[in-house]
Design an enzyme around this catalytic site. Structure first.
Site, PDB file in Angstrom:
ATOM      1  N   TYR A 166       0.821  -1.033   0.013  1.00  0.00           N
ATOM      2  CA  TYR A 166      -0.109   0.085   0.051  1.00  0.00           C
ATOM      3  C   TYR A 166       0.819   1.161   0.041  1.00  0.00           C
ATOM      4  O   TYR A 166       1.824   1.471   0.807  1.00  0.00           O
ATOM      5  CB  TYR A 166      -0.882  -0.045   1.274  1.00  0.00           C
ATOM      6  CG  TYR A 166      -1.691   1.213   1.485  1.00  0.00           C
ATOM      7  CD1 TYR A 166      -2.902   1.185   0.377  1.00  0.00           C
ATOM      8  CD2 TYR A 166      -1.678   2.045   2.391  1.00  0.00           C
ATOM      9  CE1 TYR A 166      -3.779   2.451   0.588  1.00  0.00           C
ATOM     10  CE2 TYR A 166      -2.338   3.099   2.418  1.00  0.00           C
ATOM     11  CZ  TYR A 166      -3.515   3.332   1.583  1.00  0.00           C
ATOM     12  OH  TYR A 166      -4.430   4.426   1.859  1.00  0.00           O
ATOM     13  N   ASP A 210       9.477   2.532  -0.788  1.00  0.00           N
ATOM     14  CA  ASP A 210       8.240   3.353   0.131  1.00  0.00           C
ATOM     15  C   ASP A 210       8.672   2.993   1.236  1.00  0.00           C
ATOM     16  O   ASP A 210       8.493   1.864   1.972  1.00  0.00           O
ATOM     17  CB  ASP A 210       7.043   2.946  -0.370  1.00  0.00           C
ATOM     18  CG  ASP A 210       5.916   3.490   0.462  1.00  0.00           C
ATOM     19  OD1 ASP A 210       6.214   4.097   1.594  1.00  0.00           O
ATOM     20  OD2 ASP A 210       4.700   3.230   0.111  1.00  0.00           O
ATOM     21  N   LYS A 222       5.612   9.684   8.298  1.00  0.00           N
ATOM     22  CA  LYS A 222       5.524   9.056   9.954  1.00  0.00           C
ATOM     23  C   LYS A 222       6.618   9.780  10.648  1.00  0.00           C
ATOM     24  O   LYS A 222       6.309  10.609  11.266  1.00  0.00           O
ATOM     25  CB  LYS A 222       5.075   7.637   9.671  1.00  0.00           C
ATOM     26  CG  LYS A 222       4.107   7.096   9.086  1.00  0.00           C
ATOM     27  CD  LYS A 222       3.755   5.506   9.213  1.00  0.00           C
ATOM     28  CE  LYS A 222       2.361   4.990   8.120  1.00  0.00           C
ATOM     29  NZ  LYS A 222       1.365   5.677   8.585  1.00  0.00           N
TER      30      LYS A 222
END
Length: 443
Positions: free
Chosen positions: A144, A245, A273
């Site tokens: 994702y 990613d 994050k």
């Protein structure tokens, strides 16, 4: 336990917020019941509206590597807010955070800040297309990369647990330019390149997949290279950009992310994050020659009014500074995560619960299946109904895991052996109750 205030808060939210939540997985549809509304957090703990205090293993889905409301982060954000929350102009804080990131991740020679991980991955793919002058990208089923159109083709995470891995609204053209292959299958990537000569601009991958649960890459053997090494070689051979990613894994599994841990250097990296310390932020960066194609130096356009927001920069600087100053942080993460996973394994085995687990640094996951999990297909064999029972049982025993099987759990610097031991004991009680209920039904 009673959740009257959370239930009331959800009813109120549904009147004006689509689905009652601002991100689908929060709605508890994957586990049933009504979502728990939180009001505060400190260290390894967070407290809901009804006053229940939980050991938190979600940690805002990963960014809180220092735990909730760390004094250094709170102080940095407060000081920055007092000077102004946004300018729409450059600040020196951007340069300081960029310098820290580039120092910790040598593959990043130039960087661009954005406001979310999704924005980072979308921009990185656009840049790769502009750099190579090619259209197609390769992604992996179950990985994702946010909710950009190109990434919602056989996606994982919230899209998976809500039963819509291919979201309505994605055009046929977008799907045509997105080639999906199984995670951990380097031969499938080789076949994709062979079938699409000079068409693939980039391969984008979560090097440690964290959005179908935690799934780790195959390691090298005496006869063949590891999965990530194979992907690197294929991209180099075919002139495609390799994008890691590391929005989730960056600064979670090592100072330099998965790329340091696995000794594989991508061309571009996306981050988020942790570099925001709990505030909304993302970034993408990599080789200087590729980043030179980005506006204003080059023709590939990307912009954002809140990019480099001073509050997010301050939180990120404070977080990475603490990481850089702590010489043993990743060693401690490995020890505590192993202690927790080993303890849970003993408890699951004691109650004869089929399971398998994965861990890396401060990340871990348990699947309720006895089969090895190496890709999306094998992850989907996990018993999601049992996970829902386990989740609610742990909630009753004041331990907060993700409200969905296909997610990764995290620990922070504020988790200690006390929290680990409490969690293992809570799991033992939870499983005893679940097994006891099943025996009563059987009788």
């Amino acid at each position: 336990m009673k959740f009257e205030r959370s239930i009331s808060a959800f009813a109120r939210a549904r009147k004006h917020i689509a689905g009652g939540v601002s991100s689908p997985v929060r709605a508890f549809k994957a586990v049933g019941g009504s979502p728990v509304f939180m009001k505060s957090g400190r260290g390894a703990m967070m407290c809901d509206l009804d006053g229940h205090e939980y050991i938190d293993y979600v940690l805002s889905w990963g960014p809180l590597v220092l735990g909730h409301a760390h004094p250094a982060v709170v102080r940095a954000v407060s000081n920055a807010a007092a000077q102004g929350s946004s300018f729409g102009a450059p600040t020196e804080a951007e340069s300081e955070l960029a310098e820290r990131i580039c120092d910790m991740m040598p593959s990043i020679e130039r960087i661009r800040f954005v406001s979310s991980g999704t924005e980072a991955t979308m921009s990185a793919v656009r840049l790769a297309r502009g750099f190579t002058k090619r259209d197609a990208i390769v992604k992996f089923a179950g990985c994702y990369h946010g909710h950009g159109d190109s990434f919602l083709i056989a996606a994982g995470s919230g899209a998976l647990t809500n039963g819509v891995p291919n979201s309505p609204g994605i055009t046929a053209g977008t799907a045509h330019d997105t080639i999906v292959v199984p995670y951990n299958d380097a031969d499938a990537v080789a076949r994709a390149f062979a079938a699409n000569p000079d068409r693939i601009a980039a391969v984008i991958i979560e090097p440690y997949a964290g959005n179908m649960g935690l799934v780790l890459p195959k390691q090298a053997t005496a006869s063949e290279p590891g999965f990530l090494q194979s992907i690197r070689e294929l991209c180099t051979c075919h002139g495609a950009v390799l994008i890691f990613d590391e929005v989730m894994t960056g600064f979670r599994v090592a100072r330099g992310g998965v790329q340091e841990r696995e000794n594989v250097r991508p061309d571009l990296t996306t981050l988020g994050k942790v570099i925001g310390g709990g505030l909304p932020v993302g970034a993408f960066g990599g080789r200087a020659d590729i980043m030179a194609h980005l506006s204003p130096d080059g023709p590939v356009y990307q912009a954002g009014t809140l990019s480099g927001n001073p509050l997010a920069m301050a939180a990120g600087i404070a977080t990475l500074k603490k990481i850089q100053e702590d010489a043993t942080i990743y060693e401690r993460f490995e020890v505590l995560t192993k202690l927790l996973c080993d303890g849970l394994h003993e408890v699951f085995s004691k109650h004869e619960i089929p399971h398998t687990s994965a861990r890396a640094g401060s990340m871990f996951c348990t699947f309720f299946t006895s089969d090895p999990v190496t890709d999306l297909e094998s992850a989907l064999k996990s018993d999601t109904k049992f996970y829902a029972e386990f989740f609610h049982g742990m909630l009753e025993h004041l331990v907060y895991f993700a409200p969905a099987q296909f997610e990764t759990a995290f620990i922070s610097t504020q988790h200690t052996t006390r929290e680990i031991e409490f969690t293992i004991a809570a799991a033992d009680k939870t499983l005893a109750q679940i097994v006891g209920r099943k025996e009563v039904v059987t009788i």
